[in-house]
Design an enzyme around this catalytic site. Structure first.
Site, short mmCIF file in Angstrom:
data_model
loop_
_atom_site.label_atom_id
_atom_site.label_comp_id
_atom_site.label_asym_id
_atom_site.label_seq_id
_atom_site.Cartn_x
_atom_site.Cartn_y
_atom_site.Cartn_z
CE LYS A 1 -12.55 50.11 -16.96
NZ LYS A 1 -11.47 49.90 -17.94
O1 G3P Z 1 -7.86 51.92 -18.18
C1 G3P Z 1 -8.26 52.71 -19.24
C2 G3P Z 1 -7.22 52.68 -20.27
O2 G3P Z 1 -7.21 51.43 -20.88
C3 G3P Z 1 -7.30 53.73 -21.30
O3 G3P Z 1 -6.01 53.92 -21.70
O4 G3P Z 1 -4.18 54.56 -23.15
O5 G3P Z 1 -6.45 54.01 -24.13
O6 G3P Z 1 -6.09 56.12 -22.84
P1 G3P Z 1 -5.67 54.71 -23.04
#
Ligand code: G3P
Length: 214
Positions: free
Chosen positions: A83
């Site tokens: 990533k």
């Molecule tokens: O896959 C990306 C994700 O982990 C981000 O999620 O909820 O931190 O915006 P969030």
């Protein structure tokens, strides 16, 4: 549509693999910071449980350093996708890694232009963060539609991972649009399977079953 688990927690990953619905895993530094095991040991263990792509994130910001870090991550297991946050240095690294056959998941995508450049540089996946766009009053799902249309127009092989998923409707809408993958936190994955009418139905069937002559 493929379903990835957005988690670095081995127990959650084992559990969802047991449901027969796990196609891959995405991690990020924030998710990894919640686990006790060392980063590399944890990623290796996740790769052993999940045969599909497992995303492990680079934290370097210069192309040369990203390359060194990405090659190291790719050596952890054959199913690693590296990533890399989108940006000029990330694009340079992606081009080189693509040439070496290392899968790149270009992350922190918030615009169609970023996704287009990532695909052109050779990213295997792009990860638009829809929940974070919704959080700032933008339309995350509209971005998925835009990227899907662009990739379809030019037959890019890059797959869209709908990320920053917050609730089951995000997954369903992503599937309606035809996104390749949604990466889903464990709590949302559980909510996808539950319905109060299913629970009520089971309760009623069991109550009536007790009345059946045996
Ligand atoms: O896959 C990306 C994700 O982990 C981000 O999620 O909820 O931190 O915006 P969030």
């Amino acid at each position: 549509m493929k379903l990835f688990l957005d988690s670095a927690n081995l127990e959650e990953i084992r559990e969802v693999a047991g449901w027969g619905v796990l196609d891959g895993v995405t991690t990020n530094p924030s998710l990894c910071s919640k686990e006790n095991a060392s980063f590399e040991d944890n990623i290796r263990a996740i790769c052993a449980v999940c045969p599909g792509p497992v995303s492990a994130e680079c934290v370097s910001l210069e192309a040369d350093e990203i390359l060194v870090e990405a090659r190291g991550l790719a050596r952890l297991a054959p199913n690693i996708a590296v990533k890399i946050p989108v940006g000029l240095e990330g694009l340079k690294a992606t081009k080189a890694l693509h040439a070496e056959g290392i899968a790149v998941n270009m992350t922190l995508i918030f615009s169609a232009g970023q996704a287009l450049l990532a695909a052109k540089a050779g990213a295997r996946f792009v990860s638009p963060f829809i929940g974070r766009l919704d959080d700032v009053s933008e339309d995350g799902m509209a971005l998925i539609e835009e990227i899907a249309q662009i990739f379809e127009n030019y037959r890019f092989e890059t797959e869209i991972i709908v990320a920053s998923v917050r609730h089951p409707r995000h997954v369903i809408e992503a599937a309606r649009i035809g996104a390749d993958i949604a990466t889903v936190p464990y709590g949302v994955m559980e909510k996808l399977v539950r319905h109060p009418l299913t629970d009520l139905g089971i309760e009623r069937f069991l109550a009536d079953w007790r009345k059946v002559k045996k």
